[in-house]
Design an enzyme around this catalytic site. Structure first.
Site, PDB file in Angstrom:
ATOM      1  CG  HIS A   1      -0.513   0.274   2.486  1.00  0.00           C
ATOM      2  ND1 HIS A   1       0.056  -0.675   3.281  1.00  0.00           N
ATOM      3  CD2 HIS A   1      -0.467   1.419   3.202  1.00  0.00           C
ATOM      4  CE1 HIS A   1       0.433  -0.133   4.432  1.00  0.00           C
ATOM      5  NE2 HIS A   1       0.117   1.140   4.415  1.00  0.00           N
TER       6      HIS A   1
ATOM      7  CD  GLU B   1       3.440   1.912  11.945  1.00  0.00           C
ATOM      8  OE1 GLU B   1       2.220   1.912  11.769  1.00  0.00           O
ATOM      9  OE2 GLU B   1       4.139   0.885  11.957  1.00  0.00           O
TER      10      GLU B   1
ATOM     11  CG  HIS C   1       5.353  -0.930   3.948  1.00  0.00           C
ATOM     12  ND1 HIS C   1       4.542  -1.410   2.946  1.00  0.00           N
ATOM     13  CD2 HIS C   1       4.705  -1.221   5.108  1.00  0.00           C
ATOM     14  CE1 HIS C   1       3.469  -1.969   3.485  1.00  0.00           C
ATOM     15  NE2 HIS C   1       3.537  -1.873   4.786  1.00  0.00           N
TER      16      HIS C   1
ATOM     17  CE  LYS D   1       1.124   6.729   9.828  1.00  0.00           C
ATOM     18  NZ  LYS D   1       1.565   5.338   9.927  1.00  0.00           N
TER      19      LYS D   1
HETATM   20  C1  BG6 Z   1       1.257  -2.437   7.549  1.00  0.00           C
HETATM   21  C2  BG6 Z   1       1.908  -3.101   8.734  1.00  0.00           C
HETATM   22  O1  BG6 Z   1       1.694  -3.041   6.360  1.00  0.00           O
HETATM   23  O2  BG6 Z   1       1.614  -1.066   7.518  1.00  0.00           O
HETATM   24  C3  BG6 Z   1       1.500  -2.407  10.025  1.00  0.00           C
HETATM   25  O3  BG6 Z   1       1.498  -4.466   8.800  1.00  0.00           O
HETATM   26  C4  BG6 Z   1       1.765  -0.914   9.922  1.00  0.00           C
HETATM   27  O4  BG6 Z   1       2.206  -2.968  11.115  1.00  0.00           O
HETATM   28  C5  BG6 Z   1       1.177  -0.331   8.646  1.00  0.00           C
HETATM   29  O5  BG6 Z   1       1.192  -0.307  11.062  1.00  0.00           O
HETATM   30  C6  BG6 Z   1       1.630   1.112   8.457  1.00  0.00           C
HETATM   31  O6  BG6 Z   1       0.965   1.671   7.349  1.00  0.00           O
HETATM   32  P1  BG6 Z   1       0.791   3.234   7.226  1.00  0.00           P
HETATM   33  O7  BG6 Z   1       0.174   3.460   5.889  1.00  0.00           O
HETATM   34  O8  BG6 Z   1      -0.093   3.671   8.361  1.00  0.00           O
HETATM   35  O9  BG6 Z   1       2.154   3.834   7.345  1.00  0.00           O
END
Ligand code: BG6
Length: 488
Positions: free
Chosen positions: A176, A214, A238, A343
């Site tokens: 994502h 985070e 990511h 964050k």
């Molecule tokens: C997910 C992880 O892929 O991404 C989570 O499994 C994490 O642990 C999340 O909290 C973070 O996504 P974003 O978009 O909030 O940075």
């Protein structure tokens, strides 16, 4: 990147009553509706094993919007959206039950897009069920997301199961982060601006930092997280994806094949981590109790359901060397953790210092330029530069200033879409550019496995860090050894 003639789809969500569907998929689909981005004839078919009717599913979707939309529901849009929804009760382990899809799917008029929002152990059942009921054709697609395995071997097993039924160009693997506006903007920043295209290598760049922190902890996901750890949960996907966008060579064009092949070259050039260098190049951390924004929070081992002996890491920092012509001698430092003070996701490109300083009166050591790309919470790009302080006394005095290209200010009228909205739309439109190829995932696992196995061989335990901090002191030392420091 996008072709403009789209066929409507039958989007089938397996696991439609699960968390991912309720928190992310239905919300994103509604937002696409609201922005008139769904084809008029596209339908959404929820599949799950629980007894439910289509009316019940519509109600569940409405409740999900109430809980997770963070906005009021536009009733006219909801009306239009709810008409697309229907539900089928299918036990995914029972091949004969897939026959029900025959009545629901219209393969002549629509492309069947199969969203696997279930645990990977069910993928084989779904693939076999779909194959045995003969409903798939060459246009059908499947969408899946992490975790795609927990190491190279298990990821190959999942990919093999899927490949038995779907060709690689029918498979859409989601990360994502690739739907996030700022990650995509890296392509524009790097390949549409000559000041960066010509200043993006070992000649001008000293080092690059990638931070994904985070403030949240495990959020009731202890069991999943404890088996996974921060290396596999965040860095394998990511952070490595961000790294490939920062480090890749210019692709010949924006086609999926060319972008994938450049990303794979970067992943192949990552210097493996070995038991001999793992202690110098990586840091594992686990949070203890502390404070986040003034509130006390428990440590990892005190979270609900915790195994108090766990040695799973909730923080990882790594020095990455990319063994290719462009990046020789330019380290990439990556860190990611849970329970950091806030964050924050950002990339900091630190340029080299100038060889000679003629402004010693202002600065004994001229600070080098920096390009700071913020992904979260506020998308934007800052360039740190030196400017003369205005004044008429004969001395030229400098000050470091920030050229702020914040997205929300610059593109006030353009709504920024979430990663899921972008990626679901691309999957419905059949544009694979922002999805991961099998080879990419497997290459990423190969490198991450080298870290995991070096940790295992060295019996390296995570170092404690208090919640509300940027990881163990060893993470500071990782850069300090090289005469550098994390951007704070
Ligand atoms: C997910 C992880 O892929 O991404 C989570 O499994 C994490 O642990 C999340 O909290 C973070 O996504 P974003 O978009 O909030 O940075």
């Amino acid at each position: 990147m996008t072709n403009n003639t789209f066929k409507p789809c039958d989007l089938v969500i397996y696991g439609a009553l699960g968390d991912l569907s309720k928190r992310k998929l239905l919300i994103s689909l509604y937002r696409l509706e609201k922005n008139n981005l769904l084809e008029a004839d596209t339908r959404i078919i929820g599949v799950d094993r629980l007894e439910e009717t289509s009316e019940g599913f519509v109600e569940i979707a409405h409740k999900s919007l109430q809980s997770f939309l963070n906005n009021t529901i536009d009733e006219a849009m909801w009306e239009r959206f709810s008409k697309r929804l229907s539900y089928l009760k299918i036990d995914l382990t029972q091949a004969e039950q897939y026959q029900q899809l025959h009545n629901a799917i219209d393969a002549e008029k629509r492309v069947m897009v199969n969203y696997f929002a279930v645990a990977p152990f069910l993928f084989k059942n779904i693939c076999q069920g779909l194959q045995s009921c003969g409903i798939l054709n060459r246009e059908s697609r499947m969408v899946m997301e992490k975790p795609i395995g927990h190491d190279l071997k298990s990821s190959q097993e999942i990919n093999d199961v899927v490949a038995d039924v779907f060709h690689e160009d029918q498979v859409y693997r989601i990360d994502h982060y690739l739907g996030k506006e700022t990650v995509l903007n890296l392509l524009a920043l790097r390949f549409a601006n000559s000041i960066f295209t010509t200043n993006w290598d070992h000649n001008t760049i000293d080092h690059i930092q990638i931070t994904v922190g985070e403030d949240i902890g495990i959020e009731g996901r202890w069991e999943y997280f404890d088996k996974t750890g921060q290396l596999r949960d965040m860095l394998q996907n990511h952070l490595l994806q961000i790294l490939t966008f920062v480090a890749m060579e210019p692709p010949a064009d924006l086609s999926a094949a060319n972008i994938h092949s450049e990303k794979i070259k970067v992943l192949k050039a990552l210097r493996p981590i070995t038991p001999n260098n793992v202690d110098d190049k990586t840091v594992r951390g686990q949070y203890t109790s502390g404070y986040i924004k003034g509130s006390a929070v428990p440590g990892y081992l005190e979270e609900e359901g915790a195994n108090t002996e766990s040695t799973t890491e909730s923080f990882v920092a790594v020095r990455v060397d990319i063994d290719n012509w462009r990046w020789a001698g330019v380290p990439f430092y990556m860190r990611t953790g849970k329970r950091t003070p806030n964050k924050r996701t950002e990339i900091v490109v630190n340029f080299k210092q100038l060889p000679h300083n003629i402004f010693k009166d202002s600065f004994k050591d001229l600070p080098a330029n920096k390009l700071v790309i913020h992904l979260q919470p506020n998308e934007g790009v800052d360039v740190m530069m030196l400017n003369k302080i205005p004044g008429i006394d004969g001395n030229i005095k400098l000050q470091q200033t920030k050229l702020d290209l914040s997205f929300s200010e610059t593109f006030k009228k353009n709504r920024l879409f979430g990663g899921y909205e972008k990626l679901i739309l691309e999957a419905l439109r059949g544009n694979p550019t922002l999805f991961l190829s099998r080879e990419e995932i497997e290459q990423a696992w190969t490198w991450v496995d080298s870290i995991q196995s070096a940790w295992a061989q060295n019996h390296s335990a995570p170092k404690p860090y208090p919640a509300g901090s940027w990881g163990p002191v060893a993470s500071v030392a990782l850069l300090a050894r090289d005469g550098r420091a994390w951007e704070e």
